[in-house]
Motif scaffolding. Structure first.
Motif, PDB file in Angstrom:
ATOM      1  N   THR A  73       0.809  -1.229   0.000  1.00 53.15           N
ATOM      2  CA  THR A  73       0.000   0.000   0.000  1.00 53.15           C
ATOM      3  C   THR A  73       0.843   1.281   0.000  1.00 53.15           C
ATOM      4  N   SER A  74       2.130   1.191   0.263  1.00 54.07           N
ATOM      5  CA  SER A  74       2.960   2.386   0.403  1.00 54.07           C
ATOM      6  C   SER A  74       3.435   2.889  -0.959  1.00 54.07           C
ATOM      7  N   TRP A  76       5.177   5.623  -1.394  1.00 52.78           N
ATOM      8  CA  TRP A  76       6.542   6.117  -1.258  1.00 52.78           C
ATOM      9  C   TRP A  76       7.558   4.976  -1.307  1.00 52.78           C
ATOM     10  N   SER A 261       5.240  11.409   5.394  1.00 59.54           N
ATOM     11  CA  SER A 261       3.848  10.963   5.212  1.00 59.54           C
ATOM     12  C   SER A 261       3.392  10.000   6.295  1.00 59.54           C
ATOM     13  N   GLU A 263       4.005   6.823   6.259  1.00 63.29           N
ATOM     14  CA  GLU A 263       3.788   5.486   5.703  1.00 63.29           C
ATOM     15  C   GLU A 263       4.776   4.460   6.257  1.00 63.29           C
ATOM     16  N   GLU A 270       2.607  -4.406   6.854  1.00 60.94           N
ATOM     17  CA  GLU A 270       2.411  -4.672   5.433  1.00 60.94           C
ATOM     18  C   GLU A 270       3.190  -5.910   5.006  1.00 60.94           C
TER      19      GLU A 270
END
Length: 385
Positions: A73-74, A76, A261, A263, A270
């Motif tokens: 999902t990241s 960056w 951010s 993340e 994750e």
């Protein structure tokens, strides 16, 4: 010196080099004897860079989509995977330095090159990588790759102002076809929205992918300008300098974005929840990074040998490979609209290659005429003197 004379984009530069060589080399026989080997080596390098670009692009794009498809999902982190693999090139970089030591008295100081070239290019690379990551998260990989064909049009636009790129009928035809190719995908948007992606996210993915194409086109045009006007010395070492240092700057900017951010906080979770397992999670990111570095070598190499517009054209012709592979890997749909978009993209590339071949033949004729004039000006008396 031989590397510099292989540039085939600006005829005026070739004329200047030929005139200078007529003074440095008194025998016209010696000059003509070297030409076939230079042409042969140029084609070898160009083909090799082309293979690197297409293979690296195909592998990295598919793995980038796999990361999101299996639970990543990241954005960056995905961006960092695109540009953070440059350390794998360091051993090869030092090997080149050891095998081919060169004197680069005309090159600017490192600090000047870093601030004027590597920092701006690195920031453009970071921005382009992030925008493409958003596109890969919300769009099918086949749609993303076909949209990136618009990079050629953006690069041609920026090259017109930065590198005095000439627009002929064939190049204009190529740009029009590639633009229509992307427009067809806009018309086809409603038929292929991935599961779990809202209309707003899909629209954001589309806009970011187009934006990424524009930023990448600007980056390549700026790269060409920097190679010829700032760095000046054109060797294989310079190619690796550009790749490594701009990637370093881009990686630093992306890491800042990752932490700013927030993340980074979810990366451990994750990895644990990744559908293919922790090892596959790490290997997906690792091979994505390696694939993009192979792509970077091909891209910068073609900018160095020919032009940024040619480099991005080769990337365009390699794009249809990814949608075809995506049909089997991710079960993307290949409908009539997307197929037509692919055909137009290939047609646009062929149109540009045709023009490039005409320019290449013209440059050879111009170069031969200049060489003959220089030979006439160099008399036996001048040799004895």
């Amino acid at each position: 010196m031989a590397e510099t004379q292989l540039q085939l984009v600006e005829i005026t530069e070739l004329e200047t080099n030929s005139k200078e060589n007529s003074i440095d080399q008194p025998s016209c026989v010696d000059r003509t004897r070297k030409t076939p080997s230079r042409d042969y080596k140029w084609w070898i390098r160009t083909v090799l860079y082309t293979v690197f670009l297409i293979c690296g692009q195909s592998l990295a794009t598919l793995l980038g989509r796999l990361y999101f498809d299996k639970g990543g999902t990241s954005k960056w982190l995905a961006s960092l995977a695109q540009i953070g693999g440059f350390p794998v090139l360091v051993p090869l970089y030092f090997f080149i330095l050891c095998r081919n030591p060169t004197l680069e008295s005309d090159s600017p100081p490192f600090v000047t090159a870093f601030l004027k070239v590597y920092v701006p290019l690195g920031l453009l690379v970071a921005g382009s990588g992030y925008l493409f990551s958003v596109g890969l998260q919300y769009l099918p990989v086949s749609t993303v790759t076909l949209i990136t064909a618009s990079q050629l049009a953006f690069n041609a636009f920026f090259s017109y102002f930065l590198n005095s790129q000439k627009f002929t009928a064939s190049i204009v035809n190529s740009l029009v076809l590639l633009t229509i190719s992307s427009v067809l995908l806009v018309v086809n948007n409603h038929t292929e929205k991935p599961a779990g992606v809202s209309k707003g996210e899909y629209a954001a993915g589309f806009i970011c992918t187009v934006g990424g194409a524009a930023v990448y086109g600007l980056m390549l045009a700026s790269q060409q300008l920097a190679l010829r006007k700032v760095l000046k010395i054109q060797t294989l070492k310079v190619v690796f300098d550009v790749i490594i240092y701009q990637s370093l700057v881009a990686s630093m900017a992306t890491v800042v974005g990752l932490f700013a951010s927030g993340e980074y906080k979810g990366l451990k979770k994750e990895m644990e929840e990744y559908a293919l397992g922790k090892v596959s999670y790490a290997m997906t990111l690792l091979w994505t990074a390696i694939g993009w570095q192979v792509f970077a070598i091909g891209t910068v190499g073609l900018v160095f040998e020919v032009s940024s517009l040619y480099s991005i054209s080769v990337r365009t012709v390699g794009l249809p490979i990814v949608p075809v592979l995506a049909v089997f890997v991710f079960h993307d749909k290949m409908d009539g609209i997307k197929g037509m978009s692919m055909v137009l993209a290939i047609w646009g590339f062929v149109s540009y290659i045709y023009q490039h071949n005409l320019d290449h033949q013209k440059s050879k004729i111009e170069n031969r005429i200049v060489s003959e004039i220089a030979d006439e000006d160099w008399s036996p008396a001048d040799n004895r003197a």
